[in-house]
Design an enzyme around this catalytic site. Structure first.
Site: not given
Ligand code: GAR
Length: 211
Positions: A93, A110
């Site tokens: 956060l 998200h």
């Molecule tokens: C993504 O799916 C994003 O939407 C999520 O983390 C992943 C990161 O993937 N974010 C959250 O859950 C935020 N609350 P990445 O490291 O391959 O970009």
């Protein structure tokens, strides 16, 4: 052509969304000037270094409290000239003080159709609920948990969704299109709050389109 918008990206994990930004808007509508992580082991950091983007780690336990960490991170991003901060899988956060350093200029991707399933386990929570429509939201960040005004939102029907990995695989292509698009829209000055409802983000017609 206007100069590219200086953008900082915050990451915690794999960094596929960072990669999508590096492969699309970087050097065009935006210049990724800094990548920061709360986790030294985040594979995303190597993706930035591979493109000669400066990186830094701001681990929570290296600072007295979260506010001190956020202050140091905001200062570092500011030194690199960031005018937009993109959370691309940043799983911590951010406090009011950090947000005040980049007013109206922090966005997040998200993996759910907000306001359903905020938080760190959106896909698992949606699966546990038994939903048949999943989705992705790109939104402005406020002091709440995934509560800021929505910029882009897209859904995908997965009536027989099996595992979180399957859902993530279906959502990834959406994320990788939507996040760069939101950055381009922001860089073009095309995102405005609707005066009638400041929670609603209006996309200027000239650069609008689906989403
Ligand atoms: C993504 O799916 C994003 O939407 C999520 O983390 C992943 C990161 O993937 N974010 C959250 O859950 C935020 N609350 P990445 O490291 O391959 O970009």
């Amino acid at each position: 052509m206007p100069a590219p918008l200086p953008v900082a990206v915050l990451v915690s994990g794999t960094g596929t969304n960072l990669q999508a930004l590096l492969d699309t808007v970087h050097g065009r509508d935006a210049e990724i000037v800094a990548v920061a992580s709360n986790r030294a082991e985040a594979p995303a950091l190597a993706r930035a270094s591979d493109r000669d983007v400066p990186t830094a780690v701001f681990a929570r336990d290296a600072y007295e409290d979260r506010a001190a960490r956020d202050r140091a991170m905001a200062a570092w991003l500011g030194e690199h000239g960031a005018r937009l901060v993109v959370l691309a899988g940043y799983m911590a956060l951010l406090g009011e003080e950090f947000l005040a350093a980049f007013p109206g200029a922090v966005i997040n991707v998200h993996p759910s159709l907000l306001p359903a399933f905020p938080g760190a386990h959106a896909i698992e929570d949606a699966l546990a609920y038994g939903v048949k429509v999943f989705g992705v939201t790109v939104h402005f960040v406020d002091a709440g948990v995934d509560t800021g005004p929505v910029i882009l939102q897209r859904s995908v029907e997965l009536p027989d969704a099996g595992s979180a990995e399957d859902v993530l695989a279906a959502l990834r292509p959406l994320e990788h299109e939507m996040l760069p698009r939101a950055v381009s829209l922001f860089a073009a000055g095309a995102l405005r709050a609707d005066p009638a409802n400041p929670r609603r983000t209006v996309i200027a017609a000239a650069v609008g389109g689906a989403g």
